[in-house]
Design an enzyme around this catalytic site. Structure first.
Site, short mmCIF file in Angstrom:
data_model
loop_
_atom_site.label_atom_id
_atom_site.label_comp_id
_atom_site.label_asym_id
_atom_site.label_seq_id
_atom_site.Cartn_x
_atom_site.Cartn_y
_atom_site.Cartn_z
N GLU A 247 0.85 -1.21 0.00
CA GLU A 247 0.00 0.00 0.00
C GLU A 247 0.87 1.25 0.00
O GLU A 247 1.86 1.32 0.74
CB GLU A 247 -0.89 -0.03 1.25
CG GLU A 247 -2.27 0.51 1.03
CD GLU A 247 -3.10 -0.38 0.11
OE1 GLU A 247 -3.11 -0.12 -1.11
OE2 GLU A 247 -3.73 -1.32 0.61
N HIS A 248 0.49 2.22 -0.81
CA HIS A 248 1.25 3.47 -0.97
C HIS A 248 2.66 3.20 -1.48
O HIS A 248 3.60 3.91 -1.14
CB HIS A 248 1.24 4.29 0.33
CG HIS A 248 -0.12 4.86 0.63
ND1 HIS A 248 -0.59 6.01 0.03
CD2 HIS A 248 -1.13 4.40 1.41
CE1 HIS A 248 -1.82 6.24 0.45
NE2 HIS A 248 -2.18 5.28 1.28
N SER B 66 -11.90 0.78 -5.39
CA SER B 66 -11.56 1.20 -6.75
C SER B 66 -12.75 1.23 -7.70
O SER B 66 -12.65 0.76 -8.85
CB SER B 66 -10.45 0.33 -7.35
OG SER B 66 -9.27 0.55 -6.66
N SER B 67 -13.86 1.78 -7.25
CA SER B 67 -15.01 1.90 -8.16
C SER B 67 -14.68 2.83 -9.32
O SER B 67 -15.14 2.59 -10.45
CB SER B 67 -16.23 2.41 -7.40
OG SER B 67 -15.97 3.67 -6.83
N ASP C 291 -4.54 0.61 -9.07
CA ASP C 291 -5.96 0.24 -9.19
C ASP C 291 -6.31 -0.09 -10.64
O ASP C 291 -7.03 -1.04 -10.93
CB ASP C 291 -6.86 1.38 -8.70
CG ASP C 291 -6.53 1.79 -7.28
OD1 ASP C 291 -5.91 1.00 -6.56
OD2 ASP C 291 -6.89 2.93 -6.91
C1 GLA Z 1 -5.35 4.49 -3.90
C2 GLA Z 1 -4.65 4.93 -5.18
C3 GLA Z 1 -3.60 3.89 -5.59
C4 GLA Z 1 -2.66 3.58 -4.44
C5 GLA Z 1 -3.46 3.28 -3.17
C6 GLA Z 1 -2.56 3.10 -1.95
O1 GLA Z 1 -6.08 3.33 -4.10
O2 GLA Z 1 -5.61 5.06 -6.22
O3 GLA Z 1 -2.88 4.35 -6.71
O4 GLA Z 1 -1.73 4.60 -4.24
O5 GLA Z 1 -4.38 4.31 -2.88
O6 GLA Z 1 -1.79 1.96 -2.10
#
Ligand code: GLA
Length: 387
Positions: free
Chosen positions: A38-39, A131-132, A177
């Site tokens: 994540e991130h 991620s809609s 995403d």
């Molecule tokens: C959101 C962003 C992704 C990613 C995540 C964290 O989903 O759209 O690109 O940075 O946060 O991992």
């Protein structure tokens, strides 16, 4: 009829009712959960997302007059009509900015695309960190790729969708995403290298190992357009520059203590999270490759602690969901997605799924939080044509 075929038939029928003719095709693109990593994407790093069964299903037909006419089953009933040639960043509001942004992004890259009639219907919960918006963008991208014979690769489609979100919708997200939505495969998690966009399908057999992956949607809406995500991204870029690196991905775990010593207090925890998180992705992939998915559990929980204590993107609801799930027998749990709310994933022995979901719901009630929605994540296919 399978679920997907039935959905395609409904969307096709609705398209005909709304637009008065039949579509050229029907496409679907899924939402995702990220298992770990994540991130890391905007730091050129690694992630391990998987597609959800929840999708955006979209029917479309080319138009010759340069108009983009968008209708959503989740909208207010009206058709949003836009002249493709006049699309400019910031000019479209609401859900329509995602599909319109993809058409703008394709044209901005010099690709010869025009108008279309579109009807879409989505089962991906919005504001839940699933991620809609990427599902919406990617459904439109794969549809336009075929409607206009573009023949873009899957990573190219993901980059176009990300560009639409960054430059048209104004959300400074990374590429994870969109890559998940277009590249994931059924039964697998996607080992993503965000620098090269190389991917590897890593088999993830939950059922065969007596496991289930719960998604606990806290109902706390996150909004990546607000400044916090951009500020974190900026902090990582500053830290990489201070360390003389192209991106934090280039810092190895063994080099971390030396690097942290030379960084300002505000940046060191960000770097520690990104570097240890990239390492956790490597360990998670190794565990899956060894046929030991239960070994993901402690990595998930460690990833959450890092997001909570170092990256500081968790919130009381996600922290409570993780703690209650683990206390009730989950092998591990963590927030998934950008944070500041959204959803928690919990890896649970199949027999404990009901009791873990109940324990989290009870803990929320006791804390005065609204009840979480509980979904199940099953590794599902990426974007595809349905009919
Ligand atoms: C959101 C962003 C992704 C990613 C995540 C964290 O989903 O759209 O690109 O940075 O946060 O991992």
């Amino acid at each position: 009829m399978t679920g997907a075929a039935a959905e395609a038939a409904t969307v096709r029928r609705e398209f005909a009712r709304i637009h008065g003719r039949s579509p050229d095709g029907v496409w679907a693109a899924p939402g995702r959960v990220n298992l770990i990593g994540e991130h890391t994407d905007y730091n050129d790093g690694f992630a391990l997302p998987m597609a959800l069964p929840q999708t955006t299903v979209l029917a479309a037909r080319r138009r010759a007059d340069g108009l983009l006419r968008l209708h959503s089953a989740q909208g207010d009933g009206a058709i949003t009509e836009l002249a493709v040639a006049d699309l400019v960043p910031g000019a479209v509001a609401g859900w329509a900015r995602y599909p319109a942004g993809v058409v703008w992004a394709l044209r901005d890259r010099g690709l010869p695309v025009g108008g279309a009639d579109v009807h879409l219907d989505s089962t991906v919960p919005t504001g839940a960190g699933l991620s809609s918006s990427a599902a919406l963008e990617c459904a439109l991208a794969v549809a336009y790729d075929e409607l206009y014979g573009l023949r873009l690769s899957r990573p190219e489609l993901a980059r176009v969708a990300q560009y639409a979100e960054n430059a048209f919708a104004g959300v400074p997200c990374g590429v994870m995403d969109q890559m998940a939505s277009v590249c994931c495969a059924e039964g697998a998690a996607l080992h993503l290298d965000s620098r090269t966009l190389e991917v590897r399908q890593v088999p993830f057999d939950l059922t065969g190992h007596g496991l289930r992956l719960l998604v606990l949607d806290t109902g706390v809406a996150h909004d990546l357009a607000d400044g916090a995500y951009a500020a974190l991204r900026g902090g990582c870029e500053r830290a990489a520059a201070l360390l003389g690196l192209a991106a934090l991905r280039d810092l190895a775990e063994a080099e971390l203590p030396g690097a942290l010593a030379g960084l300002p207090d505000g940046l060191a925890p960000l770097v520690r999270h990104v570097v240890t998180e990239n390492a956790r992705v490597g360990r998670a992939v190794a565990a899956l490759a060894a046929g030991e998915p239960e070994a993901l559990g402690p990595l998930l929980t460690a990833g959450h602690a890092s997001l909570r204590d170092d990256y500081r993107v968790s919130c009381p609801e996600t922290d409570l969901a993780v703690a209650a799930a683990v206390a009730a027998g989950a092998l591990g749990a963590r927030m998934t997605g950008g944070g500041f709310g959204g959803s928690v994933i919990a890896l649970v022995p199949a027999a404990a799924a009901g009791s873990v979901a109940r324990a989290v719901t009870d803990a929320f009630a006791a804390a005065g939080f609204a009840a979480p929605a509980v979904l199940e994540a099953v590794p599902s296919p990426g974007a595809r044509r349905l009919g």
